[in-house]
Motif scaffolding. Structure first.
Motif, short mmCIF file in Angstrom:
data_model
loop_
_atom_site.label_atom_id
_atom_site.label_comp_id
_atom_site.label_asym_id
_atom_site.label_seq_id
_atom_site.Cartn_x
_atom_site.Cartn_y
_atom_site.Cartn_z
N UNK A 1 0.90 7.50 -5.51
CA UNK A 1 1.59 6.32 -6.02
C UNK A 1 2.39 6.65 -7.28
N UNK A 2 3.51 6.00 -7.45
CA UNK A 2 4.33 6.17 -8.65
C UNK A 2 3.54 5.73 -9.88
N UNK A 3 3.58 6.55 -10.92
CA UNK A 3 2.85 6.20 -12.15
C UNK A 3 3.50 5.04 -12.88
N UNK B 1 0.84 -1.20 0.00
CA UNK B 1 0.00 0.00 0.00
C UNK B 1 0.87 1.24 0.00
N UNK B 2 0.35 2.30 -0.61
CA UNK B 2 0.95 3.62 -0.54
C UNK B 2 0.14 4.46 0.44
N UNK B 3 0.81 5.06 1.40
CA UNK B 3 0.17 5.95 2.36
C UNK B 3 0.34 7.38 1.85
N UNK B 4 -0.76 8.00 1.44
CA UNK B 4 -0.68 9.36 0.93
C UNK B 4 -0.31 10.33 2.05
N UNK B 5 0.29 11.45 1.66
CA UNK B 5 0.70 12.45 2.66
C UNK B 5 -0.48 12.96 3.46
N UNK B 6 -1.66 12.98 2.85
CA UNK B 6 -2.85 13.50 3.53
C UNK B 6 -3.55 12.44 4.37
#
Length: 390
Positions: A64-66, A24-29
């Motif tokens: 997330x990285x494209x 999972x990617x944890x967004x900054x927000x």
């Protein structure tokens, strides 16, 4: 094109569960607590698909990285772990683009699943009626169509002879695309036929009042329906236990009846393709006179789950439909928690599908609703050309 399997065979022929890592990617927000709850839900999805989670990987990024979803170093770390521990599948907590999928597959020693494909696999395994099965197959083919190129990355890419562009792999991709498009067209035609059959079935139900149970997945709707209608609707502590609309007649005193429908549970960020795949259930909602929104009062993210359901109802243009809120699993709360929720949701009905607490009040509400929506049948002679009702 082969179906994903959630189990593998041992030497003795006994099914063995696949082992997975979650990514999972944890967004900054995003708060860390929320990201952990999202991974809990992803692990529950994997468990529903008979896949065992052995480790979680997460990385905080603005987005997330494209290219590869996570950063290069993190992807190397995940790949090394999967190689060392013979992991069968890596499950990503977002829908991966075709490009992301191809790039990640090149780096990983195991199979790749994203959240959407995992849900589709669960839907396919649990769909029962012809309508639900056809809808899920359609969603799967629409999901696969832009991703077909990844199936042929192992073939040599070369220019063919005079007047021919692309090698065998490219030609096979075009053949597969044509097959998939034809299959999609055929499934859409099948759905139109089933639509007509279902319309006839709905019209034959008469003018009974219809009540639909809606809510986030795994909040106890099917268990509640078993309690209310004393039926044997399939209820299990897994996500998406109910995939087809199940209806029962509920009889009240004075020979009054309603039709009660159980529906597939909603889930956050449900892709539009998956909502289209369950138009049968959505049609049950559209024809309902009342929605009973069942929520899990014991869930730490109760408000977000309620909001997710309300958002989907709004997307379906059902936000104005009358509904009542049930706070299920009330028996799991202590006194302070009950008081807090009673203040936050003063009009909600607390219930426990497990113990039956609150059922009497719910039935009273349904009966009062039934009394307020009684319908009359009038026979008006043709010769009456003026108003006959005063």
């Amino acid at each position: 094109m082969t179906e994903n399997k959630s189990t593998i065979q041992t030497a003795a022929g006994v099914p063995e569960r696949e082992r997975a890592v979650l990514v999972a990617v944890v967004r900054d927000s995003q708060e860390l607590r929320q990201s952990e709850e999202y991974l809990d839900e992803l692990e529950f999805l994997a468990e529903t698909a008979d896949i065992t989670t052995v480790r979680r990987f997460s990385q905080r990024l603005p987005q997330p990285s494209s290219r590869i979803y996570v950063g290069p170093g993190k992807l190397e770390e995940i790949a090394a772990y999967c190689e060392e521990h013979a992991v069968d599948v890596a499950i990503f907590d977002d829908e991966l683009t075709p490009a992301q999928t191809r790039n990640i597959e090149r780096a990983m020693p195991c199979r790749i699943l994203d959240r959407t494909r995992l849900i589709l696999d669960i839907f396919l395994a649990r769909a029962q009626t012809a309508y639900a099965k056809t809808q899920v197959q359609l969603a799967q083919y629409e999901y696969m169509l832009p991703r077909l190129a990844g199936l042929w990355t192992h073939l040599e890419r070369q220019r063919g002879g005079t007047g021919t562009r692309g090698g065998a792999g490219e030609r096979e991709i075009e053949t597969d695309r044509r097959i998939v498009r034809n299959r999609i067209s055929k499934l859409k035609e099948d759905l139109k036929k089933i639509d007509r059959q279902m319309a006839v079935q709905r019209s034959n139900r008469g003018q009974l009042v219809r009540v639909a149970l809606v809510g986030y997945t795994n909040v106890g709707k099917s268990t509640l329906m078993n309690l209310i209608a004393k039926s044997e609707v399939f209820a299990e502590n897994k996500l998406f236990a109910t995939l087809d609309p199940t209806t029962r007649r509920l009889r009240f005193p004075a020979e009054r009846e309603i039709i009660l429908a159980d529906t597939v549970g909603f889930i956050r960020n449900l892709p539009k393709e998956l909502m289209d795949a369950f138009r049968a259930t959505l049609e049950e909602l559209e024809s309902a006179d009342l929605l009973v929104h069942v929520a899990d009062a014991s869930h730490p993210d109760l408000l977000q789950q309620i909001t997710s359901v309300e958002t989907i109802l709004e997307e379906l243009e059902l936000q104005h439909m009358p509904r009542i809120l049930l706070l299920n699993k009330w028996d799991l709360l202590d006194v302070p928690a009950r008081a807090e929720l009673a203040d936050a949701f003063p009009h909600a009905i607390p219930v426990s599908a497990r113990t039956g607490d609150g059922l009497k009040r719910l039935l009273e509400v349904l009966e009062n609703m039934l009394l307020s929506t009684q319908q009359s049948q009038l026979l008006i002679p043709f010769e009456e050309d003026g108003p006959v009702l005063q």
